[in-house]
Design an enzyme around this catalytic site. Structure first.
Site, PDB file in Angstrom:
ATOM      1  N   VAL A  29      62.988  34.550  27.802  1.00 49.20           N
ATOM      2  CA  VAL A  29      63.536  35.060  29.061  1.00 49.20           C
ATOM      3  C   VAL A  29      62.758  34.507  30.256  1.00 49.20           C
ATOM      4  O   VAL A  29      63.342  34.031  31.227  1.00 49.20           O
ATOM      5  CB  VAL A  29      63.513  36.605  29.066  1.00 49.20           C
ATOM      6  CG1 VAL A  29      63.810  37.158  30.456  1.00 49.20           C
ATOM      7  CG2 VAL A  29      64.530  37.146  28.069  1.00 49.20           C
ATOM      8  N   GLU A  78      67.697  41.930  31.772  1.00 51.31           N
ATOM      9  CA  GLU A  78      68.248  40.585  31.587  1.00 51.31           C
ATOM     10  C   GLU A  78      69.303  40.610  30.483  1.00 51.31           C
ATOM     11  O   GLU A  78      69.100  41.236  29.449  1.00 51.31           O
ATOM     12  CB  GLU A  78      67.113  39.622  31.223  1.00 51.31           C
ATOM     13  CG  GLU A  78      67.538  38.195  31.047  1.00 51.31           C
ATOM     14  CD  GLU A  78      68.368  37.701  32.240  1.00 51.31           C
ATOM     15  OE1 GLU A  78      67.874  37.706  33.369  1.00 51.31           O
ATOM     16  OE2 GLU A  78      69.536  37.305  32.011  1.00 51.31           O
ATOM     17  N   GLU A 115      70.286  33.973  23.889  1.00 45.35           N
ATOM     18  CA  GLU A 115      69.637  32.771  23.388  1.00 45.35           C
ATOM     19  C   GLU A 115      70.722  31.813  22.904  1.00 45.35           C
ATOM     20  O   GLU A 115      71.733  32.232  22.373  1.00 45.35           O
ATOM     21  CB  GLU A 115      68.686  33.119  22.239  1.00 45.35           C
ATOM     22  CG  GLU A 115      67.413  33.735  22.757  1.00 45.35           C
ATOM     23  CD  GLU A 115      66.467  34.174  21.650  1.00 45.35           C
ATOM     24  OE1 GLU A 115      66.528  33.626  20.540  1.00 45.35           O
ATOM     25  OE2 GLU A 115      65.668  35.084  21.904  1.00 45.35           O
ATOM     26  N   PHE A 143      82.808  39.084  19.768  1.00 49.15           N
ATOM     27  CA  PHE A 143      81.941  39.943  18.952  1.00 49.15           C
ATOM     28  C   PHE A 143      82.676  40.674  17.845  1.00 49.15           C
ATOM     29  O   PHE A 143      82.330  41.791  17.487  1.00 49.15           O
ATOM     30  CB  PHE A 143      81.182  40.943  19.845  1.00 49.15           C
ATOM     31  CG  PHE A 143      79.803  40.458  20.122  1.00 49.15           C
ATOM     32  CD1 PHE A 143      79.568  39.526  21.108  1.00 49.15           C
ATOM     33  CD2 PHE A 143      78.736  40.896  19.354  1.00 49.15           C
ATOM     34  CE1 PHE A 143      78.297  39.026  21.333  1.00 49.15           C
ATOM     35  CE2 PHE A 143      77.468  40.405  19.571  1.00 49.15           C
ATOM     36  CZ  PHE A 143      77.251  39.467  20.568  1.00 49.15           C
ATOM     37  N   CYS A 173      66.501  40.889  19.777  1.00 52.13           N
ATOM     38  CA  CYS A 173      66.981  41.970  20.651  1.00 52.13           C
ATOM     39  C   CYS A 173      67.718  43.087  19.922  1.00 52.13           C
ATOM     40  O   CYS A 173      67.256  44.227  19.922  1.00 52.13           O
ATOM     41  CB  CYS A 173      67.869  41.383  21.739  1.00 52.13           C
ATOM     42  SG  CYS A 173      66.938  40.381  22.906  1.00 52.13           S
TER      43      CYS A 173
HETATM   44  N1  NAD Z   1      65.252  36.766  23.987  1.00 51.59           N
HETATM   45  C1  NAD Z   1      66.378  37.224  24.496  1.00 51.59           C
HETATM   46  O1  NAD Z   1      67.461  36.729  24.220  1.00 51.59           O
HETATM   47  C2  NAD Z   1      66.352  38.371  25.474  1.00 51.59           C
HETATM   48  C3  NAD Z   1      67.508  38.654  26.236  1.00 51.59           C
HETATM   49  C4  NAD Z   1      67.457  39.725  27.140  1.00 51.59           C
HETATM   50  C5  NAD Z   1      66.312  40.490  27.252  1.00 51.59           C
HETATM   51  N2  NAD Z   1      65.223  40.199  26.467  1.00 51.59           N
HETATM   52  C6  NAD Z   1      64.034  41.020  26.631  1.00 51.59           C
HETATM   53  O2  NAD Z   1      63.112  40.291  27.441  1.00 51.59           O
HETATM   54  C7  NAD Z   1      61.768  40.533  27.005  1.00 51.59           C
HETATM   55  C8  NAD Z   1      61.087  39.226  26.648  1.00 51.59           C
HETATM   56  O3  NAD Z   1      61.768  38.677  25.524  1.00 51.59           O
HETATM   57  P1  NAD Z   1      61.459  37.170  25.037  1.00 51.59           P
HETATM   58  O4  NAD Z   1      62.400  36.912  23.914  1.00 51.59           O
HETATM   59  O5  NAD Z   1      61.430  36.273  26.204  1.00 51.59           O
HETATM   60  O6  NAD Z   1      59.981  37.374  24.469  1.00 51.59           O
HETATM   61  P2  NAD Z   1      58.938  36.238  24.026  1.00 51.59           P
HETATM   62  O7  NAD Z   1      58.137  36.838  22.956  1.00 51.59           O
HETATM   63  O8  NAD Z   1      59.656  34.954  23.793  1.00 51.59           O
HETATM   64  O9  NAD Z   1      58.041  36.022  25.337  1.00 51.59           O
HETATM   65  C9  NAD Z   1      57.165  36.967  25.836  1.00 51.59           C
HETATM   66  C10 NAD Z   1      55.953  36.231  26.418  1.00 51.59           C
HETATM   67  O10 NAD Z   1      55.132  37.143  27.139  1.00 51.59           O
HETATM   68  C11 NAD Z   1      53.781  36.741  26.999  1.00 51.59           C
HETATM   69  N3  NAD Z   1      52.917  37.874  27.390  1.00 51.59           N
HETATM   70  C12 NAD Z   1      52.685  39.005  26.709  1.00 51.59           C
HETATM   71  N4  NAD Z   1      51.864  39.809  27.433  1.00 51.59           N
HETATM   72  C13 NAD Z   1      51.605  39.170  28.600  1.00 51.59           C
HETATM   73  C14 NAD Z   1      50.862  39.492  29.766  1.00 51.59           C
HETATM   74  N5  NAD Z   1      50.244  40.658  29.894  1.00 51.59           N
HETATM   75  N6  NAD Z   1      50.808  38.581  30.764  1.00 51.59           N
HETATM   76  C15 NAD Z   1      51.451  37.413  30.663  1.00 51.59           C
HETATM   77  N7  NAD Z   1      52.186  37.048  29.591  1.00 51.59           N
HETATM   78  C16 NAD Z   1      52.268  37.920  28.567  1.00 51.59           C
HETATM   79  C17 NAD Z   1      53.711  36.333  25.550  1.00 51.59           C
HETATM   80  O11 NAD Z   1      52.598  35.504  25.316  1.00 51.59           O
HETATM   81  C18 NAD Z   1      55.052  35.603  25.380  1.00 51.59           C
HETATM   82  O12 NAD Z   1      54.915  34.220  25.650  1.00 51.59           O
HETATM   83  C19 NAD Z   1      61.893  41.535  25.863  1.00 51.59           C
HETATM   84  O13 NAD Z   1      61.764  42.831  26.371  1.00 51.59           O
HETATM   85  C20 NAD Z   1      63.295  41.310  25.353  1.00 51.59           C
HETATM   86  O14 NAD Z   1      63.819  42.454  24.725  1.00 51.59           O
HETATM   87  C21 NAD Z   1      65.222  39.158  25.606  1.00 51.59           C
END
Ligand code: NAD
Length: 441
Positions: free
Chosen positions: A11, A154, A158, A255, A266
């Protein structure tokens, strides 16, 4: 606008790159030094169509940078977007440690007004925790800069994340503060030029909207999987039923695909977190509980069909597996149905030769210790000395394979298709046994 993104994962990186592309100056922070080093070397740590070009373009233009420097990241952005992970805790609730840590670092270094927007998927009430953490850190150093916490969940997918971010269906802003709402309106103006897509609501409603949306989508999947299993048992064809119900505009086609259950970073965790929230509120969500139960069972359907084909004797058998990522166009294997299938097959004594167009590197890490699982570099190599073929991910390159070559390579010419990619009559005409989901085997 100067924007800081905290957490440069799926994200955070997509958000940062797309916001920079609209002309903002974006500072992407992550605590993972390896990830930031790779980004600074010009490598993109995730597979996401279209992302690399945008990252490169904006880095070159000086609008996008990557760093582990927390103090500099807080100083940079008048807007601080939190996009850190919220993995499931022991009891299924969302683990907020990263969100709270991000909030604390903002409170520790902020100097001047900030809007803090949570993009991570977080339970209702998290904005209050973020606010509290910032206040506590400010108090420790006798500082008191003004700030507003807003919810900005968000909805990107993906595999189509860039497209989703650039052309969103809706942008949810949970906020009461006019100044913060105005800032986010101006941030998102370039992404909604033909019509207004922003929906402003209360912080709590925004937080719940994200979970409700994912739970609704997960419900459609589990519903279709149950109908598929019923169809199979009573001689109907789920693909015909799918077309029949999807044509109703109140239902729609999206879906409605039966398969091997939902996975990914997610749906599984968000369904669990919503169940937990509901339980804690004394309002258990019975529908959502059933959605999860059905999904857990569905992940084992393909393994069951394969065992059944061999009268429960898989020792010495080798299964070719196409697809490891939880869905096509991503390298993400978090909670992927392929993992449940591989577990089932290996537990029954089989070996697995698996191929995925994008998730090979991730899979090699996950199965480094498993002698029973080999990750191979192309689809045909997975078939070498394999007994049958199982398909778990709907990658485009699996849709029109050379069936004659598959038949020749397999010891038993059978395809177990967890995504219903093929026309059963065509396969049978080619002399292949075909085991789809919710259709006649
Ligand atoms: N992946 C998706 O498709 C998607 C879609 C919508 C919402 N989300 C939500 O968005 C959020 C992030 O998901 P993601 O898939 O991008 O996760 P991810 O694991 O790919 O990325 C999270 C990042 O945050 C970093 N991080 C953790 N603690 C930190 C801190 N204190 N300071 C700085 N960086 C830090 C981690 O090192 C990691 O790189 C989640 O809550 C998820 O549910 C994800």
């Amino acid at each position: 606008m100067n924007v800081t993104i905290i957490g440069t994962g799926y994200v955070g990186l997509v958000t940062g790159a797309c916001l920079a592309d609209a002309g903002n100056h974006v500072f992407c922070l992550d605590l993972d030094e390896g990830k930031i080093a790779r980004l600074n070397r010009g490598e993109i740590p995730i597979f996401e169509p279209g992302l690399e070009a945008i990252v490169k373009r904006n880095e070159a233009a000086g609008r996008l940078r990557f760093s582990t420097d927390v103090a500099a990241s807080v100083a940079h952005g008048e807007l601080q977007l939190i996009a850190v992970g919220t993995p499931p805790g022991e009891d299924g609730s969302a683990d907020l440690q990263h969100v709270v840590a991000a909030a604390r670092s903002i409170g520790r270094y902020m100097d001047g007004y900030k809007v803090v927007a949570t993009k991570s998927t977080v339970p209702v009430g998290t904005a209050d925790k973020v606010k509290q953490a910032i206040i506590e850190e400010q108090k420790k150093r006798h500082a008191g800069s003004d700030f507003t916490v807003v919810s900005n969940p968000e909805f990107l997918k993906e595999g189509a994340a860039v497209e989703d971010f650039m052309r969103p269906d809706r942008i949810i802003i949970g906020a009461e503060d006019a100044r913060a709402i105005a800032m986010l309106r101006s941030l998102y103006a370039p992404f909604q030029r033909n019509r207004e897509r922003i929906i402003v609501m209360s912080v709590r409603s925004a937080e719940l909207t994200k979970y409700a949306a994912n739970a609704m989508l997960a419900t459609r999947i589990s519903f279709m999987n149950e109908i598929a299993n019923l169809a199979e048992a009573i001689g109907a064809d789920i693909e015909e039923v799918r077309r029949g119900i999807g044509s109703d505009p109140r239902i729609g086609y999206q879906f409605l695909y039966p398969g091997v259950g939902f996975g990914g970073s997610c749906f599984p965790k968000d369904v669990k977190a919503l169940q937990r929230t509901a339980q804690d509120a004394g309002r258990p969500l019975r529908v959502v509980n059933a959605v999860e139960e059905v999904n857990e069972a569905q992940k084992h359907v393909l393994g069951f069909k394969i065992r059944d084909r061999f009268a429960n004797e898989l020792r010495g058998k080798c299964i070719a597996l196409w697809g490891l990522a939880f869905k096509a166009n991503t390298d993400d294997m978090r909670e992927a149905p392929s993992l449940a299938l591989i577990d089932d097959l290996v537990a029954a004594g089989a070996k697995v030769r698996a191929y995925d167009p994008a998730a090979a590197a991730e899979a090699k890490k996950l199965f480094a210790q498993s002698a029973a699982v080999t990750i191979v570099p192309n689809a045909m190599e997975a078939l070498a000395s394999a007994d049958v073929l199982a398909i778990v991910t709907e990658w485009q390159e699996f849709r029109s394979p050379d069936f004659a070559a598959i038949k020749k390579a397999l010891k038993t010419p059978a395809i177990f298709d967890g995504r219903n990619l093929y026309d059963p009559a065509t396969l049978r005409a080619q002399g292949l046994e075909y085991y789809p989901i919710g259709r006649k085997s």
